[in-house]
Design an enzyme around this catalytic site. Structure first.
Site, PDB file in Angstrom:
ATOM      1  N   LYS A 275       0.990  -1.182   0.010  1.00 47.16           N
ATOM      2  CA  LYS A 275      -0.057   0.104  -0.158  1.00 47.16           C
ATOM      3  C   LYS A 275       0.858   1.262  -0.061  1.00 47.16           C
ATOM      4  O   LYS A 275       1.235   1.852  -1.118  1.00 47.16           O
ATOM      5  CB  LYS A 275      -0.905  -0.104   1.424  1.00 47.16           C
ATOM      6  CG  LYS A 275      -1.984   0.695   1.170  1.00 47.16           C
ATOM      7  CD  LYS A 275      -3.030   0.609   2.496  1.00 47.16           C
ATOM      8  CE  LYS A 275      -3.882   1.514   3.066  1.00 47.16           C
ATOM      9  NZ  LYS A 275      -4.545   1.275   4.334  1.00 47.16           N
TER      10      LYS A 275
ATOM     11  N   ASP B 103      26.522  13.071 -19.490  1.00 44.16           N
ATOM     12  CA  ASP B 103      26.690  12.881 -17.784  1.00 44.16           C
ATOM     13  C   ASP B 103      27.843  13.324 -17.498  1.00 44.16           C
ATOM     14  O   ASP B 103      28.761  12.628 -17.004  1.00 44.16           O
ATOM     15  CB  ASP B 103      26.368  11.077 -17.605  1.00 44.16           C
ATOM     16  CG  ASP B 103      26.377  11.168 -16.072  1.00 44.16           C
ATOM     17  OD1 ASP B 103      26.351  12.256 -15.494  1.00 44.16           O
ATOM     18  OD2 ASP B 103      26.606   9.893 -15.781  1.00 44.16           O
TER      19      ASP B 103
HETATM   20  C1  SPV Z   1      23.809   7.394 -12.464  1.00 44.48           C
HETATM   21  O1  SPV Z   1      22.675   6.521 -12.622  1.00 44.48           O
HETATM   22  O2  SPV Z   1      23.766   8.330 -12.822  1.00 44.48           O
HETATM   23  C2  SPV Z   1      24.891   6.667 -11.818  1.00 44.48           C
HETATM   24  C3  SPV Z   1      25.016   5.417 -11.805  1.00 44.48           C
HETATM   25  O3  SPV Z   1      25.779   7.393 -11.367  1.00 44.48           O
HETATM   26  S1  SPV Z   1      26.172   4.655 -12.906  1.00 44.48           S
HETATM   27  O4  SPV Z   1      25.426   5.206 -14.024  1.00 44.48           O
HETATM   28  O5  SPV Z   1      26.122   3.377 -13.034  1.00 44.48           O
HETATM   29  O6  SPV Z   1      27.326   5.448 -12.754  1.00 44.48           O
HETATM   30 MG    MG Z   2      25.483   9.391 -12.013  1.00 43.46          MG
END
Ligand code: SPV
Ligand code: MG
Length: 669
Positions: A282, A442
């Protein structure tokens, strides 16, 4: 409403049992006589006025009634001709007390189940108890039914008739018609017949409807044999037990009403669902188990409270063997159905019964649930939930979310397997996926303001705790501000990785240039973050990149212990190997020295390991870091290509969720 009990007769057929008192004072169990049971049920039903006609052993009867100490006001009316007349004359004698009120009328030798009595007094129409299942008795009352109404009552009718018992609820207007006729009978010296003979004359104006008690107990005691049968049935009724299970943490009038109903079926034991079981199916309970337990322990009618550890009732039913399990009928459909099916199966093992009451869909109860969900999404409540869940479950799971809709998937996806419900405990706001959703690499390029915007979008539509991927945490001087902002928002944990300079995604490993921070610097960053935080529950997790950057196990462990010492609330160990061996080795070695600091893993590469195995090895948080992004984007690419290839969308339709389904993902306010 007044109760009218007819007790002027003796009951000659009871033999010695009525040699010292009237029949109604015959014991049916070691705690009740016929009369004490009737009076108790009357008092429990909230009726306070009792008119009782007496005759034989008048004084003994009056004293007995008073000695019971029930909250009842008695009017005793003695029939001076009790040995020469029938009860029609007793009613005549009591007439002045009977006009103007609804009357529940019963013979003094009648024993009935509480449920039957309740139905009788709650009937809106005037009614008489009849049975559709009992065969017609030779000598006792039968009711002739025409057009849904009772036309005649007597012992002589066998056509269109049903077995009937002298337990009635008669509305004031109807009773006046009947009573006037009783008066007319008695005043023309017709005093030895049944009161029903008078009714039969006026049944077109005194409208009495049959109330079917079927196989339930509603029987007169005329002989010692009747007494034996009825006593046995009452004993059986009184030994009945009932089991109900509750997951609620907000007791409302609907719960109390169903508890009261259930308690009437027998001795009621309440199962209180464990925190873990509630959280699994839940939402996180607002009140912990112990507090919920004490709520139930203090409700009138609840004989006992036990813990129900799982959604499945099986273990508790087998242990308690209740006569009845009570539940709302809402579980006949949907994800609770398998649990219900199992209850039915387990009850069948020993002949127990499932009793289902209509589920109350009352708006006010929905509002209460909405209010508690709203409470759970407030920053303070949400922030503290991750540490509570880890403590409760040992190991929790988090799914990546990078938008409102992916947040809703993480929030609402549930699976029922083997009687257990599974759902994600938390959400991971990944730097990789947040960046990818924005079409950016990233590399800490998406700034914090934008990352916070993502958190906000997710928070607005969900309640589950959030773990934020804080990348390197940036400069220590900046990190302290990030910590405060995150806690203010209600984020539960930030994970920062021990890298410095231009950060690249860990899954590149050593294929790209990445630098690990010094232990000293990183410890200082952790310590600064901990010093900056304002709330107790916010967690800073230190992520160790030693295995990713091939710096070795010893380095990973040295860093882990140093980071914990610097104040880290949790450790994340990362690896990009498919083989989980190095993760397992780290966990084992870390746990030999540190039994409590939560360990976090991100099994993107070593994805063959189940959560159960991680838990067993001492891992506390399992993050599925990128699967929604990795599944969503290829699906979108494929649809885009298909539309281009066909110059229309028809061929792509099967790859798409229907608009109706997608709409149901979005809850309406
Ligand atoms: C993310 O998801 O951004 C991470 C985990 O930092 S990894 O991609 O495995 O580095
Ligand atoms: Mg990350």
């Amino acid at each position: 409403m007044k109760a009218l009990i007819l007790n002027s007769g003796l009951g000659h057929r009871m033999g010695v049992l009525t040699s010292e008192h009237p029949k109604c004072m015959t014991e049916i169990t070691n705690k009740d006589t016929i009369l004490s049971r009737q009076l108790r049920l009357i008092a429990e039903a909230g009726i306070s006025e009792v008119v009782m006609t007496t005759g034989y052993y008048n004084e003994i009867l009056v004293n007995y009634c008073r000695s019971l100490g029930l909250p009842l006001h008695f009017t005793f009316v003695n029939n001076p001709l009790y040995d020469k007349t029938n009860y029609i004359y007793s009613i005549y004698c009591a007439r002045e007390y009977l006009y103007g009120d609804d009357i529940v009328l019963m013979h003094g030798d009648l024993v009935f189940e509480e449920q039957v009595f309740e139905r009788v007094i709650k009937s809106g129409e005037s009614c008489m108890t009849v049975s559709s299942t009992l065969s017609l008795p030779e000598k006792d009352f039968k009711a002739v039914i025409h057009g849904g109404r009772i036309e005649k009552v007597g012992i002589e009718f066998f056509t269109d008739a049903m077995a009937a018992q002298p337990l009635y609820k008669i509305n004031a207007d109807d009773f006046k018609v009947w009573l006037d006729e009783i008066v007319a009978f008695c005043e023309s010296d017709n005093r030895k017949c049944y009161a029903e003979n008078a009714f039969n004359k006026v049944s077109d104006k005194c409208k009495i409807f049959p109330l079917d008690f079927a196989d339930s107990l509603c029987a007169e005691i005329d002989t010692p044999e009747d007494l034996a049968v009825v006593s046995e049935k009452v004993r059986e009724l009184e030994s009945r037990t009932v089991y109900m299970c509750f997951s609620t943490d907000m007791l409302h009038s609907g719960h109390i009403a169903i508890i009261k109903k259930a308690a009437k079926l027998g001795k009621l034991t309440i199962g209180v669902l464990s925190d873990e079981a509630i959280a699994s199916y839940k939402r996180f309970p607002l009140m912990p188990y112990e507090e919920r337990r004490s709520l139930f322990e203090n409700i009138n009618g609840v004989a006992g409270v036990v813990e129900q550890k799982e959604l499945s009732y099986a273990a508790n039913i087998r242990k308690l063997r209740p006569t009845f399990v009570v539940h709302g009928d809402d579980w006949r459909e949907g994800f609770q159905k398998p649990i219900r099916d199992e209850v039915v199966e387990v009850l069948a093992e020993y002949g127990g019964k499932l009793v289902e009451y209509p589920y109350s869909n009352d708006e006010k109860y929905k509002e209460l649930e909405k209010a508690s969900r709203a409470q759970m999404s407030t920053p303070d409540f949400r922030r503290s939930r991750l540490s509570k869940l880890i403590a409760m479950k040992g190991c929790v799971s988090a799914l990546e979310a990078h938008s409102g809709i992916t947040g809703l998937i993480a929030e609402n996806t549930k699976v029922l397997r083997d009687g257990k419900t599974y759902q994600f405990d938390a959400m991971w706001i990944s730097s990789l996926c947040d960046s990818t959703a924005k079409g950016k690499p990233d590399i800490e390029l998406v700034d914090m303001t934008s990352r916070f915007r993502t958190i906000d979008d997710i928070m607005e539509v969900t309640t589950k705790p959030i773990i934020f991927d804080g990348d390197t945490g940036g400069l220590t001087e900046h990190f302290v501000y990030t910590v405060r902002s995150l806690e203010r928002m209600g984020v539960s944990m930030v994970i920062i990785e021990d890298k410095t300079g231009l950060k690249k995604n860990s899954l590149f490993g050593t294929e790209v240039a990445q630098t690990q921070d010094s232990i000293e610097n990183f410890c200082a960053k952790i310590a600064a973050g901990k010093a900056a935080q304002k709330t107790r529950e916010f967690m800073i997790c230190a992520r160790i990149e030693s295995l990713i950057l091939e710096a070795g196990m010893t380095d990973a462990l040295t860093r882990a212990f140093a980071y914990v010492k610097a104040g880290a609330d949790a450790i994340m160990i990362h690896s990009r190997k498919k083989d989980p061996a190095e993760i397992f080795e780290f966990v084992e070695k870390f746990r030999t020295e540190d039994k409590t600091t939560p360990i976090v893993v991100v099994p993107t590469s070593f994805n063959s390991v189940t959560e159960d195995e991680f838990k067993e090895r001492g891992v506390n948080v399992v993050i599925y870091a990128n699967q929604l992004t990795r599944s969503g984007f290829p699906a979108m690419q494929k649809v885009a290509t298909t539309i281009l290839e066909n110059r229309r969308a028809k061929e792509a339709d099967d790859m798409c969720m229907s608009i109706k389904e997608i709409i149901t993902l979005i809850p309406e306010e």
